[in-house]
Design a protein around this motif. Structure first.
Motif, mmCIF file in Angstrom:
data_model
loop_
_atom_site.group_PDB
_atom_site.id
_atom_site.type_symbol
_atom_site.label_atom_id
_atom_site.label_comp_id
_atom_site.label_asym_id
_atom_site.label_seq_id
_atom_site.Cartn_x
_atom_site.Cartn_y
_atom_site.Cartn_z
ATOM 1 N N SER A 75 5.696 -0.025 -11.511
ATOM 2 C CA SER A 75 4.376 -0.548 -11.573
ATOM 3 C C SER A 75 4.040 -1.397 -10.583
ATOM 4 N N GLU A 76 2.603 -1.879 -10.439
ATOM 5 C CA GLU A 76 2.244 -2.418 -9.537
ATOM 6 C C GLU A 76 2.719 -3.774 -9.669
ATOM 7 N N GLU A 77 2.785 -4.291 -10.802
ATOM 8 C CA GLU A 77 3.092 -5.791 -10.861
ATOM 9 C C GLU A 77 4.615 -5.957 -10.820
ATOM 10 N N SER A 115 0.911 7.538 -6.158
ATOM 11 C CA SER A 115 -0.133 8.532 -6.163
ATOM 12 C C SER A 115 0.225 9.830 -5.850
ATOM 13 N N ALA A 156 -5.512 8.791 -1.822
ATOM 14 C CA ALA A 156 -4.107 8.671 -2.037
ATOM 15 C C ALA A 156 -3.779 7.447 -2.822
ATOM 16 N N SER A 198 6.713 6.919 -12.433
ATOM 17 C CA SER A 198 7.293 5.897 -13.043
ATOM 18 C C SER A 198 8.631 5.601 -12.658
ATOM 19 N N ALA A 199 9.365 6.495 -12.564
ATOM 20 C CA ALA A 199 10.828 6.380 -12.408
ATOM 21 C C ALA A 199 11.122 5.661 -11.055
ATOM 22 N N HIS A 213 -7.294 16.338 0.534
ATOM 23 C CA HIS A 213 -6.569 16.851 -0.679
ATOM 24 C C HIS A 213 -5.037 16.167 -0.599
ATOM 25 N N PRO A 214 -4.648 15.166 -0.939
ATOM 26 C CA PRO A 214 -3.112 14.751 -0.693
ATOM 27 C C PRO A 214 -1.872 15.674 -1.230
ATOM 28 N N ARG A 270 1.853 2.188 -3.542
ATOM 29 C CA ARG A 270 0.643 3.011 -4.124
ATOM 30 C C ARG A 270 0.574 4.470 -3.704
ATOM 31 N N ILE A 271 0.701 4.405 -2.525
ATOM 32 C CA ILE A 271 0.607 6.045 -2.039
ATOM 33 C C ILE A 271 1.649 6.662 -2.629
ATOM 34 N N GLN A 314 0.790 -1.216 0.038
ATOM 35 C CA GLN A 314 0.046 -0.131 -0.020
ATOM 36 C C GLN A 314 0.797 1.259 0.126
ATOM 37 N N THR A 344 7.573 7.018 -20.367
ATOM 38 C CA THR A 344 6.740 6.837 -19.171
ATOM 39 C C THR A 344 5.192 6.818 -19.624
ATOM 40 N N ASN A 352 3.900 12.158 -13.276
ATOM 41 C CA ASN A 352 3.831 10.919 -13.963
ATOM 42 C C ASN A 352 5.014 10.135 -14.048
ATOM 43 N N MET A 353 6.210 11.022 -14.778
ATOM 44 C CA MET A 353 7.477 10.756 -14.835
ATOM 45 C C MET A 353 8.136 10.439 -13.678
ATOM 46 N N LEU A 354 8.083 11.096 -12.457
ATOM 47 C CA LEU A 354 8.894 10.512 -11.252
ATOM 48 C C LEU A 354 8.015 9.326 -10.754
#
Lengths: 900, 139
Positions: free
Chosen positions: A150-152, A131, B79, A145-146, A231-232, A127-128, A124, B32, A141-143
């Protein structure tokens, strides 16, 4: 020794160099840890390390503890500099920027290390972080991913943790101090200290399916703030602001620097306080937890579990699909549990807790819950989010847990509550006269009463939470239990008691052989006042385990057909529907007419069952999804063991026997005309109910008794002296719940309470309260007309002679009671209402139940007077059943109606 | 002249570095984006007999009722945690305590304020299967 020398020994080096030593040890142990660690199966590989590889466990511990040292001493180091205002020594803004980047990287390394252990918290957390990073404008998104992958596929986060992060940290350290090696003495000292800690204390690991998610200790404060903020992105901004301020510190004026530092310090203290509170007191679903719950929670920060490097045990082969728990190394071959609770699938920890990540027996059994399912531990065991959260929630509000009705009525007769409709909870009983009465005589029959010993529950061992119904020891399981208690070698291999839904009638008897005694009635037994020694007929009399003597009267037709209690009473009745119920009728959903109805039944397809619990039961009982199930009229709950066939007939399958029963529609007489449409099924088809009168209660201050709530012996107890008891047809009364409905009643609280014996000036109270009766003595053939219309017992007058006397053209009903009149209300001892008198209030244990009014009595007796001349099956009486008013108008001159 | 030469070389190197950095960032961005799209363009297939109520399938869940069948993401809109099975038709996020209505995906309890993302869920009459198209918005 000089105090300065001690101080010098403790302060052997600066916080910065201690941090660097920690970093070096962390990196070196990380290189070794990479050998057994597998990021494609992170949790399994960490579990494998802990269970079978002591050396790798030590390395993992070292890696974890050295990382903590690096992190904490880096913070101390920063604090030192800010405190002494030496941050201004760094004139080069590039160096300061690099240090800020190092700080961020340190945070990343710590959190990615937490993630890589692969338990629920780690998964978890990834994931946080992903996100939160995505919330960063433009580069989010770049950060994400880098840095988090990914989840798997955890390859990216693993590489960033072991390579990128480490390189940046080393660059930062070198840029900062221009060398990398600490003093050998400091390094050696820290290494020895860390090695010692790592030998004794295990690095934490949670369960992979834990429902209580707590981040790493340094992140828990942020988790709390996230919990409070919708609001994270604000949290991300806050972290960004803190870093920016920190970056700008050297460039600020001295006054502003001082203010900023003060804010950072106070913020840090606040953050630590939030962290501490959340660590200790936050339970599952953000509920407050006490110290005991914290001790039992899945994940602990510091676990004393010494590493046995000289353990000669070889790796144990474990099936690929078996749960990875240390418990299964010894208990993997345990049998006896049903499919839904197989250890290979759910492990042992889910129910018994303890420590699943060690193969050391003592450590594994530390904080173990020997008897899970008790309500004192149900939230950690059966009722967790992953198992049966709904049921645990419902059970805690159910009548079998709260005893609400019993308490309410008792407090009412003691004059401690004016209403019969309040809800109560047995755990909240105090020490008033009524509460003490309940503690002494009634408070053991509730599910919150913990089961304290293993084995099947004894007759007087009531309660036990989920175990009360679902824990079954067969002979093999009992033998295993005895072998285990003998502590013989290999005693851990055995037969576990089953946890299942095959609940036999015996489970209900211990409690339901009291008060209305429905468990005994159902099987045909009526309690007597005989002593065990007086039993002469072993066929028609028997002695219960608590020495009460019962004698056979007549069993319920459903029992004769082989049906068990659970064949009618489903889980939403027994385990409650989640609502706070007041009395038993609020809990009972099933009614006779659900199965015995004249028209087409209301049904639902198994495949269309909407609630998860019914779906689960359908799966457990292997019910064909194409089957149609009967749905109760009250509350629309499915009766899982019924089936409506294509001809709309209802079949019921015995849950314990598997036998099919065809349900019969009501007899034509039940639905014929207007005469009987107000009668409940029970009013005609209940053959008998147990009735006792003249009960006397007194408090005896010198007599030894028992506080059933605390399970402790006490001196001074309420004692109940039973009066007379008999098994006979129920009294009839009127329910105002379904206006005008005729229902069955029985003596509920016909008793004298000597309150004076408990408290001076309280006097003596007498009550004549009748209760709604659920006889559980159903007979196929209903009672005859005279059994009600000419029967003083049915009308509530009590036993005696009821005669219709005709004198000339006048008729008169007269009643001669059998029992003497009670001194308190002048009614015969066994009466509910006086002959042709209105009932005096209070007369019932329910606000909605009452005896017949004078007008209703006259109406019933008027028909009774017809029956004195006309045969039950005569045209006149048949017609009366259809339309009594019409027949009354057509009566002949010789018909003499009663004169009131 | 000599000074001018030094400045122009400095500018050249600076711009070259900026260009390389820009190109690298662009490649990173493309990489990405492609990766995210690849991960999110997945289709899941289910048999006809989806039980009534909430059926949980890891990344998403299906809520099947008499009137409709809908699929929602199990990623908490607060989140990013994965929400789990709560009680009955309520889904629970164990990370920060949000709760969602299984039938509509709407938040019942904060901190989450946005509803769960809904996926395409359609019934293919030819194959007799339910198809859930996973198309999470990368933003």
């Amino acid at each position: 020794m000089d105090i300065n020398k001690i101080k010098k020994l403790i302060q052997f080096d600066t916080a910065g160099w201690i941090a660097i030593s920690g970093l070096l040890i962390c990196v070196l142990s990380g290189i070794l840890l990479a050998i057994p660690y597998d990021f494609t199966h992170s949790f399994e590989s960490v579990t494998g390390i802990l269970l079978f590889n002591p050396s790798a466990t030590l390395v993992r511990n070292l890696h974890y503890w050295s990382a903590q040292v690096f992190f904490i001493f880096t913070i101390f180091h920063i604090y030192d500099h800010l405190n002494k205002s030496t941050e201004t020594n760094i004139r080069n803004s590039r160096t300061w920027l690099i240090l800020c980047i190092v700080l961020a990287t340190l945070g990343y390394e710590m959190i990615s290390g937490f993630i890589l252990k692969g338990d629920a918290g780690g998964i978890q957390a990834r994931r946080i972080i992903a996100s939160l990073l995505r919330n960063i404008p433009l580069a989010g998104n770049m950060l994400s991913s880098a840095l988090t992958g990914s989840e798997e596929n955890w390859q990216i986060i693993y590489i960033q943790h072991v390579a990128t992060g480490t390189i940046i940290l080393f660059i930062g350290v070198y840029e900062h101090v221009k060398r990398i090696w600490p003093k050998p003495r400091s390094f050696a000292l820290i290494f020895v200290l860390l090695l010692l800690i790592s030998l004794l204390f295990r690095a934490p690991l949670g369960m992979v399916e834990s429902s209580q998610i707590k981040g790493p200790w340094f992140f828990i404060g942020i988790q709390e703030i996230l919990h409070l903020s919708s609001h994270p992105s604000y949290v991300i901004s806050l972290i960004g602001v803190v870093f920016s301020v920190f970056y700008l510190i050297p460039r600020m004026s001295q006054r502003i620097r001082r203010i900023i530092k003060w804010f950072l310090f106070v913020g840090g203290i606040l953050y630590l306080s939030i962290t501490f509170c959340a660590l200790l007191f936050r339970g599952e679903n953000w509920q407050w937890q006490g110290w005991n719950d914290f001790r039992k929670s899945d994940e602990k920060l510091v676990i004393f579990n010494p590493v046995n490097l000289f353990n000669s045990d070889s790796i144990v082969f474990t099936p690929e699909n078996q749960k990875k728990e240390g418990c299964l190394v010894c208990h993997g071959t345990t049998t006896g549990l049903s499919e839904s609770h197989k250890p290979a699938t759910i492990g042992c920890f889910a129910c018994h807790k303890g420590d699943p990540f060690t193969s050391d027996k003592v450590s594994a059994h530390r904080n173990m819950i020997k008897i899970p399912g008790n309500f004192s531990n149900v939230r950690q065991t059966c009722g967790t989010q992953n198992c049966h959260p709904d049921m645990a929630g419902r059970m805690l509000n159910s009548l079998m847990t709260t005893q609400s009705g019993i308490i309410g009525v008792d407090k009412f007769v003691f004059g401690e509550t004016p209403s019969l409709n309040d809800t109560f909870q047995v755990k909240n009983l105090g020490h008033s006269a009524a509460d003490t009465h309940l503690r002494n005589l009634c408070a053991s029959c509730h599910l919150g009463n913990d089961k304290l010993t293993t084995g099947n529950s004894a007759w007087l061992e009531r309660g036990g939470g989920c175990n009360a119904c679902h824990l079954h020891y067969n002979d093999e399981a009992l033998k295993s239990m005895k072998r285990m208690q003998s502590k013989l070698p290999a005693s851990g291999f055995g037969v576990h008691p089953s946890i299942d839904i095959q609940v036999s009638n015996d489970r209900c008897k211990s409690c339901h052989s009291r008060s209305g005694r429905i468990s005994l009635n159902y099987e045909g037994w009526n309690e007597t006042t005989l002593k065990a020694s007086a039993v002469t007929d072993s066929v028609h009399q028997k002695v219960l385990p608590d020495e009460r003597v019962v004698e056979y009267v007549q069993s319920d037709i459903h029992h004769q057909k082989g049906m068990a209690c659970i064949d009618c009473h489903g889980s939403y009745e027994i385990m409650g529907d989640g609502k706070h119920q007041v009395h038993k009728e609020d809990g009972v959903k099933v009614q006779c007419m659900d199965c015995h109805l004249a028209g087409n039944p209301k049904s639902v397809l198994v495949a269309r069952l909407s609630d998860r619990e019914s779906q689960m039961v359908a799966w457990l009982r292997k019910i064909d999804p194409k089957n149609s199930l009967v749905v109760t009229a009250k509350g629309e709950y499915p009766l899982m063991n019924t089936r409506v066939d294509s001809s709309e007939r209802i079949w019921l399958t015995g849950k314990l026997t598997g036998k099919n029963h065809l349900s019969k529609p009501p007899s034509p007489i039940c639905t014929k005309g207007k005469g009987h449409n107000r009668l409940s099924c029970e009013s005609c088809h209940t053959s008998w109910v147990p009735q006792c009168i003249g009960c006397h209660n007194a408090f005896e201050k010198d007599t030894k008794g028992y506080d059933l709530l605390t399970n402790k012996q006490v001196t001074g107890t309420w004692v109940e002296y039973a009066g007379i008891g008999f098994a006979r047809a129920p009294v009839l009364g009127v329910s105002d719940k379904i206006p005008g409905k005729i229902v069955t009643a029985m003596p509920g609280m016909v008793m004298t309470i000597e309150k004076e014996s408990f408290g001076k000036g309280e006097g003596t109270k007498f009550h004549r309260l009748y209760a709604p009766a659920s006889g559980h003595t159903t007979v196929r053939e209903g009672r005859g007309c005279k059994s009600c219309h000419n029967n003083p017992l049915a009308l509530g007058y009590g036993d005696g002679v009821l005669i219709y006397r005709i004198s000339g053209s006048a008729g008169k009903w007269v009643f001669e009671p059998k029992f003497a009149r009670n001194e308190h209300d002048s009614l015969p001892e066994d009466a509910w209402v006086g002959f042709l008198k209105e009932g005096r209030l209070p007369n019932s244990t329910r606000s909605w139940l009452r005896p017949f009014t004078v007008k209703e009595q006259q109406h019933i007796l008027e028909v009774g007077s017809c029956l004195t001349c006309h045969d039950v099956k005569s045209k006149v009486m048949e017609g009366a059943l259809e339309d009594y008013s019409k027949i009354r108008l057509q009566r002949k001159r010789e018909c003499i109606m009663p004169d009131w | 002249m000599k000074i001018q030469k030094q400045i122009s070389r400095k500018i050249f190197i600076r711009w070259t570095v900026r260009l390389i950095l820009g190109i690298s960032l662009w490649i990173w961005y493309r990489l990405t984006r492609f990766q995210t799209e690849l991960e999110n363009k997945i289709e899941f297939v289910h048999g006809e007999d989806i039980p009534l109520g909430v059926s949980y399938f890891g990344k998403y869940y299906i809520f099947h009722s008499e009137n409709s069948t809908r699929a929602f993401s199990t990623t908490c809109t607060h989140a990013g945690c994965r929400i789990g099975k709560g009680s009955e038709a309520i889904l629970q996020c164990n990370c920060h305590g949000s709760q969602f209505d299984g039938a509509s995906g709407k938040p019942l309890k904060g901190p989450a304020i946005k509803p769960l993302q809904e996926f395409d869920c359609s019934f293919n009459k030819q194959s007799g299967q339910w198809i859930v198209k996973f198309h999470r918005d990368p933003s």
